[in-house]
Design a protein around this motif. Structure first.
Motif, short mmCIF file in Angstrom:
data_model
loop_
_atom_site.label_atom_id
_atom_site.label_comp_id
_atom_site.label_asym_id
_atom_site.label_seq_id
_atom_site.Cartn_x
_atom_site.Cartn_y
_atom_site.Cartn_z
N LEU A 140 33.22 46.17 50.17
CA LEU A 140 32.85 45.03 49.33
C LEU A 140 33.97 44.00 49.18
O LEU A 140 33.71 42.90 48.66
N ILE A 141 35.17 44.31 49.60
CA ILE A 141 36.27 43.34 49.50
C ILE A 141 35.96 42.06 50.29
O ILE A 141 36.19 40.95 49.78
N LEU A 194 42.14 48.53 43.64
CA LEU A 194 42.56 49.64 42.77
C LEU A 194 41.58 50.80 42.82
O LEU A 194 41.98 51.97 42.84
N VAL A 195 40.27 50.47 42.81
CA VAL A 195 39.25 51.53 42.92
C VAL A 195 39.41 52.29 44.23
O VAL A 195 39.34 53.52 44.29
N SER A 196 39.63 51.53 45.32
CA SER A 196 39.80 52.16 46.63
C SER A 196 41.02 53.07 46.64
O SER A 196 40.97 54.19 47.19
N ALA A 197 42.11 52.63 46.01
CA ALA A 197 43.33 53.46 45.99
C ALA A 197 43.12 54.74 45.18
O ALA A 197 43.52 55.83 45.61
N SER A 248 39.25 36.61 42.64
CA SER A 248 40.53 37.20 43.06
C SER A 248 40.81 38.48 42.29
O SER A 248 41.28 39.48 42.86
N LEU A 249 40.51 38.46 40.99
CA LEU A 249 40.66 39.69 40.20
C LEU A 249 39.69 40.78 40.67
O LEU A 249 40.01 41.98 40.63
N ALA A 250 38.51 40.34 41.10
CA ALA A 250 37.55 41.31 41.64
C ALA A 250 38.10 41.99 42.89
O ALA A 250 37.93 43.21 43.09
N VAL A 251 38.77 41.20 43.74
CA VAL A 251 39.39 41.79 44.93
C VAL A 251 40.45 42.80 44.54
O VAL A 251 40.54 43.91 45.11
N VAL A 252 41.28 42.43 43.53
CA VAL A 252 42.32 43.36 43.06
C VAL A 252 41.69 44.62 42.48
O VAL A 252 42.14 45.75 42.74
#
Length: 578
Positions: free
Chosen positions: A52-53, A85-88, A77-81
């Motif tokens: 989704l990125i 974080l969720v992916s990490a 941009s915050l959504a990308v961040v």
């Protein structure tokens, strides 16, 4: 002393793993479904967040950059961040459960195979080469965990692929159809490589197992090879088998290289197609610049789920090959079925009452082993006397009708027979470990007494540390006579009701044999003992001697009586030299 809790990933005593490759994999999966689901619960959001990125970046381009809206640009941009974080976070959890699933599947496979090997006993090496069994222990268990390792990523790949396809369908029907149809077709095309790979891997494993068996046989018989000058013949056989393994490996490597190349080539072709179509749609104005950026990000991302699908197929092939080898071990039936009633204390007491002071009778040969006496059996054909020992100890398959008083040994579970009857073979197997552990016994005094009877005190001198010293694998640092005497002491320490000794002094000199014969008769006085031997020194110490001719008992008496009255007996014992 507190007992350790059972390993929660082990196998219950009553559980039997299926002797079929596919059913075995399902059986393993059912017993770790929780960690598999937990891995999928981490693997799906991990890959989905990555998928989704590009969508978030595309929205940032359209809503923020193109529309010159700073707040929308910051929001996306915050959504990308946030997606990063969720992916990490979920990626860490996915890796944790992937390793756990791999280890649990591998160790559980080892547990069930170890149990099967112990249950099958000698029947295993008659059903399949020892090298193949060894290959399973050295390589197959790890491969059993490969599919479970990649399972979480595979589930994430499926879900993320479907989500990306739906997103593309909403933006462009053409791109969505390319995704939904092209992706599965590319993965399905790998079937043309997978089946040959599976066949060649199986053939390569079989050749490697033969090579391992050849090496193990050579190590066991190295002294014999050197004695007869057979090193060159062995080297030729080993060289030929090594070449067969190499050629099989080359055939596997060619197919494996094709599959590895497909992991890069097929996703690359797919990315090129999607990128080209997306660029054309952007030029014609059918999609926005932000959608073009997102679609390009999707095509770059698509290499991950497609490669994961190819990897899953590759790992599944190797897992099935390993599972088939393990299933062969699980399918081997022991010489005698093991009855769970063997652990019943009531049954044990009943057997003890029935056999107390009873005579053992072998109807095949007519040999009778009287209670509390040492009976020796001798024949011109050693295989006849060895067969008597095997029937009495139930070490060969089949029903033989041996009776112990009112009890038919064939009607008793093998475990019960083993508790009361011990057969010590002439080729003892010694395992690596401390001498004290190898011998067993109640305490050091009992061990010392047994070693004295077996005239094996010099073994303790030969091993650094004495009872605390280590026996090397198969006792290879000891002579044949030392191994035989150590095994005799181990048998005496079992203190069973009926002790069956097959040529217990065949590897020792006459002086040692005389001492063992005298001490053994005294040590087993009042206990039932059956000795298979043609040694006059051992026969002279026996209470009863039975002569077999053509597999049947024809003479019975003491050694000296038979020497006086039986020409056939003298011919066997003195080897025709009257």
């Amino acid at each position: 002393m507190p007992t350790r809790p059972p390993w929660r990933y082990g196998v219950e005593p009553h559980e039997d793993a299926p002797a079929d490759a596919d059913r075995l994999l399902v059986w393993l999966a059912r017993r770790q479904w929780r960690t598999l689901l937990a891995g999928a619960a981490c693997g799906i959001p991990w890959m989905l967040a990555t998928a989704l990125i590009p969508a978030a970046i595309g929205r940032a381009v359209d809503s923020g950059i193109v529309a010159r809206d700073t707040s929308s640009l910051v929001t996306w941009s915050l959504a990308v961040v946030g997606l990063g974080l969720v992916s990490a976070a979920t990626g860490n959890g996915r890796h944790w459960f992937a390793v756990q699933n791999w280890l649990v599947a591998a160790f559980r496979s080892g547990v069930v195979v170890d149990r099967a090997v112990r249950r099958a006993g000698p029947a295993l090496t008659r059903a399949m080469p020892a090298g193949e069994v060894l290959a399973s222990f050295t390589s197959d268990f790890g491969r059993m965990g490969h599919t479970f390792d990649v399972f979480a990523r595979f589930m994430g790949a499926i879900v993320s692929f479907v989500v990306v396809a739906v997103v593309l369908l909403n933006g462009s029907v053409l791109l969505g159809l390319i995704m939904l149809v092209g992706g599965p077709l590319l993965v399905a095309s790998l079937a043309f490589v997978m089946k040959p790979l599976q066949r060649r891997q199986s053939a390569q494993r079989e050749q490697a197992g033969k090579l391992t068996a050849l090496g193990a046989d050579t190590v066991a018989g190295l002294r014999v090879l050197r004695g007869i000058g057979g090193e060159d013949a062995f080297l030729a056989r080993y060289r030929d088998q090594s070449e067969a393994v190499r050629l099989a490996g080359v055939r596997v490597a060619g197919t494996q290289a094709t599959l590895d190349a497909a992991q890069v080539l097929l996703p690359g072709i797919f990315v090129l197609v999607v990128t080209a179509v997306g660029a054309r749609l952007a030029v014609t104005g059918e999609i926005t610049p932000g959608q073009l950026v997102a679609f390009y990000g999707y095509t770059a991302f698509l290499t991950m789920p497609l490669q994961t699908a190819v990897e899953f197929a590759d790992k599944f092939i190797s897992t099935r090959v390993a599972a088939r080898r393990i299933a062969r071990i699980l399918a081997v039936e022991p010489d005698h079925a093991v009855d769970t009633a063997a652990t019943d204390p009531v049954l044990r007491r009943e057997v003890e009452q029935l056999v107390e002071g009873a005579t053992l009778v072998d109807p095949v040969s007519g040999v009778e082993v009287l209670p509390g006496r040492m009976t020796a059996v001798v024949s011109a054909r050693p295989e006849e006397t060895a067969a008597v020992a095997a029937r009495v100890g139930r070490t060969t398959p089949g029903e033989h009708g041996v009776r112990w008083g009112a009890v038919a040994l064939d009607d008793l579970p093998v475990r019960v027979v083993r508790e009361h009857v011990l057969v010590s073979q002439p080729d003892p197997r010694l395992f690596s470990g401390a001498v004290r552990t190898e011998l067993g016994g109640a305490d050091d005094d009992a061990r010392t007494a047994a070693l004295l009877v077996a005239d094996a005190e010099d073994v303790l001198v030969a091993i650094d540390g004495g009872l605390d010293g280590e026996v090397e694998e198969r006792g290879r640092s000891l002579s044949g006579g030392q191994r035989q005497r150590l095994a005799l002491a181990r048998s005496l320490l079992r203190d069973v009701d009926v002790l069956v000794l097959v040529e217990p002094t065949s590897a020792v000199d006459a002086h040692t044999e005389a001492r063992i014969a005298e001490r053994l008769a005294q040590h087993r006085k009042g206990r039932t003992t059956l000795v298979v031997t043609a040694s006059p020194l051992m026969l002279d110490r026996a209470d009863d001697v039975v002569l077999l001719e053509d597999g049947r008992a024809t003479e019975r008496g003491s050694h000296r009586e038979l020497m006086r009255r039986s020409a056939a007996y003298r011919h066997v014992v003195v080897r025709g030299e009257d």
